[in-house]
Design a protein around this motif. Structure first.
Motif, short mmCIF file in Angstrom:
data_model
loop_
_atom_site.label_atom_id
_atom_site.label_comp_id
_atom_site.label_asym_id
_atom_site.label_seq_id
_atom_site.Cartn_x
_atom_site.Cartn_y
_atom_site.Cartn_z
N UNK A 109 80.65 94.45 -53.90
CA UNK A 109 79.95 94.18 -52.47
C UNK A 109 80.42 92.78 -51.77
N UNK A 110 79.87 91.85 -52.84
CA UNK A 110 80.10 90.39 -52.32
C UNK A 110 81.46 90.00 -52.17
N UNK A 111 82.36 90.51 -53.21
CA UNK A 111 84.01 90.16 -53.07
C UNK A 111 84.15 90.83 -51.57
N UNK A 112 84.12 91.98 -51.40
CA UNK A 112 84.65 92.62 -50.36
C UNK A 112 84.13 92.01 -48.85
N UNK A 113 82.83 91.67 -48.95
CA UNK A 113 82.19 91.02 -47.80
C UNK A 113 82.68 89.72 -47.39
N UNK A 114 82.99 89.11 -48.65
CA UNK A 114 83.41 87.61 -48.37
C UNK A 114 85.00 87.64 -47.94
N UNK A 115 85.77 88.58 -48.23
CA UNK A 115 86.96 88.81 -48.00
C UNK A 115 87.10 89.32 -46.39
N UNK A 116 86.20 90.42 -46.00
CA UNK A 116 86.09 90.70 -44.63
C UNK A 116 85.77 89.73 -43.65
N UNK A 117 84.68 89.00 -44.05
CA UNK A 117 84.03 88.24 -42.93
C UNK A 117 84.58 86.63 -43.03
N UNK A 118 85.65 86.59 -43.53
CA UNK A 118 86.26 85.21 -44.03
C UNK A 118 86.44 84.21 -42.79
N UNK A 119 86.87 84.85 -41.69
CA UNK A 119 86.79 83.96 -40.30
C UNK A 119 85.57 83.47 -39.85
N UNK A 120 84.64 84.63 -39.74
CA UNK A 120 83.55 84.26 -39.44
C UNK A 120 82.76 83.35 -40.35
N UNK A 121 83.00 83.27 -41.66
CA UNK A 121 82.21 82.29 -42.68
C UNK A 121 82.80 80.80 -42.40
N UNK A 122 84.38 80.81 -42.03
CA UNK A 122 84.91 79.47 -41.62
C UNK A 122 84.30 78.98 -40.72
N UNK A 123 83.76 79.75 -39.46
CA UNK A 123 83.29 79.33 -38.36
C UNK A 123 81.74 78.95 -38.58
N UNK A 124 81.07 79.49 -39.38
CA UNK A 124 79.69 79.23 -39.81
C UNK A 124 79.89 77.95 -40.75
N UNK A 125 80.60 77.59 -41.31
CA UNK A 125 80.84 76.45 -42.22
C UNK A 125 81.55 75.14 -41.49
N UNK A 126 82.37 75.79 -40.56
CA UNK A 126 83.24 74.83 -39.92
C UNK A 126 83.95 73.82 -41.01
#
Ligand SMILES: C[S@@+](CC[C@H](N)C(=O)[O-])C[C@H]1O[C@@H](n2cnc3c(N)ncnc32)[C@H](O)[C@@H]1O
Length: 391
Positions: free
Chosen positions: A31-48
């Motif tokens: 689940x973590x691998x799938x979700x990190x893959x799925x949410x990658x753009x949102x994670x980039x935004x969160x981390x800037x």
């Protein structure tokens, strides 16, 4: 995976490298691998931080999206004490960042769906249900549900297809079930089932599945025809046709004829299904990285071939016959525009209401079948039902 490897392969590789994990740990890892893959753009935004190292990305997912307290998220992700990043507190300013989509795709879906785009995109981030199609040659839907219950699988009927059962709870290993080996069901999205049903194939007829692939719809057509008449399946991909033949025999179909080269004029079919190759935006929820592997040129790649296939199908159909044109995408250029262009040059064809007498009006929009995850719980599909004038 963030560099382009398919998510499924990354999961397999990681699990093989960590064989001692317990079943819940394996599930959590997946689940973590799938979700990190799925949410990658949102994670980039969160981390800037577009090149953030994996521990930071995992921290952003666990704290910023899964809402674990920061110390727990830091410990689980291996971020060193004192180096937890500050996440961007602002709401994502665009559809693309909100739902972690490439910009071109978010723009396209906004254009296609208008005010519905937000709900549609939200549903792309939730895994679709596991849906089964009853094989009526082997059992009724109720009998199949009882049989599956006895094999430890609980199901509930679908809302739209009279053959659909949704699996309740976590995905079981369906491929190990005797009922699958006995051909009592196939795994098939409920919207995909509707496309086959629209053809309304009858026993004794000549029916052609022009883009049959591995036979998802062919099997349904064969069951509707009660394994009688002439059922022809063509696809340019020989491996898919091989799989089709294996599945046909499991399903109890004895009359499927595979055409490895395109059918020649003069077939005089009662019905033809064109389940056309397309940009495949409808099943995007089926894989966390499908959206990142597509490119914008996919939106204009298929209409010429789709129109050609429609014309080919029309020439193989007898007067009074029925043609279903279907795609699994949300793109007017591949859907309505192809049908309109076809009808403009073939006055002997006219559209009819899809599924007259059985398909709920909620699945029909502007005279075409339209189903989508946010409205029907299915992948997104489009279909037109066209009939050739009798005389
Ligand atoms: C949407 S998939 C079909 C899925 C299939 N009907 C099923 O239900 O499993 C589209 C299929 O069109 C096939 N295709 C591509 N070019 C084609 C052509 N020129 N003529 C016929 N089929 C074609 C592809 O190989 C692919 O299997």
């Amino acid at each position: 995976m963030l560099a382009g490897s398919p998510a499924e392969r990354v999961v397999d590789r990681t699990l093989r490298a960590h064989r001692s994990l317990s079943s819940p740990q394996r599930q959590a890892l997946k689940e973590v691998i799938f979700n990190v893959g799925l949410w990658r753009r949102r994670l980039d935004f969160l981390l800037d931080h577009p090149t953030a190292p994996p521990p930071l990305i995992l921290f952003a997912f666990l704290h910023g999206l899964a809402h674990l307290p920061a110390p727990e998220a830091a410990s689980l992700s291996g971020v060193g004490e004192g180096s937890t990043p500050t996440l961007n507190p602002a709401p994502p300013p665009s559809l693309a960042l909100r739902y972690s989509l490439p910009d071109w795709l978010a723009d396209h879906l906004s254009q296609e769906l208008g005010p519905d785009a937000d709900a549609f995109c939200a549903h792309l981030n939730v895994p679709g249900p596991v849906t089964l199609r009853t094989n009526p040659l082997r059992n009724s839907r109720d009998d199949l549900a009882s049989r599956l219950r006895s094999e430890g699988v609980s199901t509930r009927p679908g809302a739209w297809s009279p053959l659909a059962l949704h699996v309740d709870g976590p995905r079981p290993n369906l491929y190990a079930l005797p009922s699958l080996q006995e051909g009592r069901f196939e795994v098939q999205d409920e919207g995909s089932q509707l496309l086959g049903l629209l053809l309304d194939a009858q026993p004794g007829e000549t029916v052609l599945d022009l883009c049959a692939g591995a036979g998802g719809k062919t099997l349904l057509l064969g069951a509707q025809m009660r394994d009688s008449g002439k059922l022809l399946a063509h696809d340019p991909d020989p491996e898919r046709l091989d799989r089709l033949l294996q599945r046909s025999s499991r399903a109890g179909l004895t009359r499927v004829q595979v055409l490895r080269s395109p059918p020649t004029p003069g077939l005089d079919a009662h019905r033809v299904l064109v389940d056309a190759p397309c940009s495949e935006l409808g099943p995007l929820r089926r894989g966390p990285d499908l959206r990142f592997h597509a490119s914008p040129d996919v939106l204009s790649r298929f209409p010429p071939l789709q129109l050609e296939l429609l014309h080919r199908a029309a020439d193989l159909l007898r007067p009074g016959g029925r043609l279903v044109y279907a795609t699994c995408t949300v793109n007017r250029a591949e859907n309505q525009d192809v049908v309109v262009a076809f009808l403009a040059s073939r006055p002997d064809f006219h559209p009819v209401r899809p599924g007259q007498g059985w398909l709920p009006v909620a699945c029909v929009r502007d005279g075409f079948l339209f189903v989508a995850p946010h409205l029907h719980g299915t992948d997104a599909f489009f279909a037109a039902v066209l009939e050739r004038s009798a005389g």
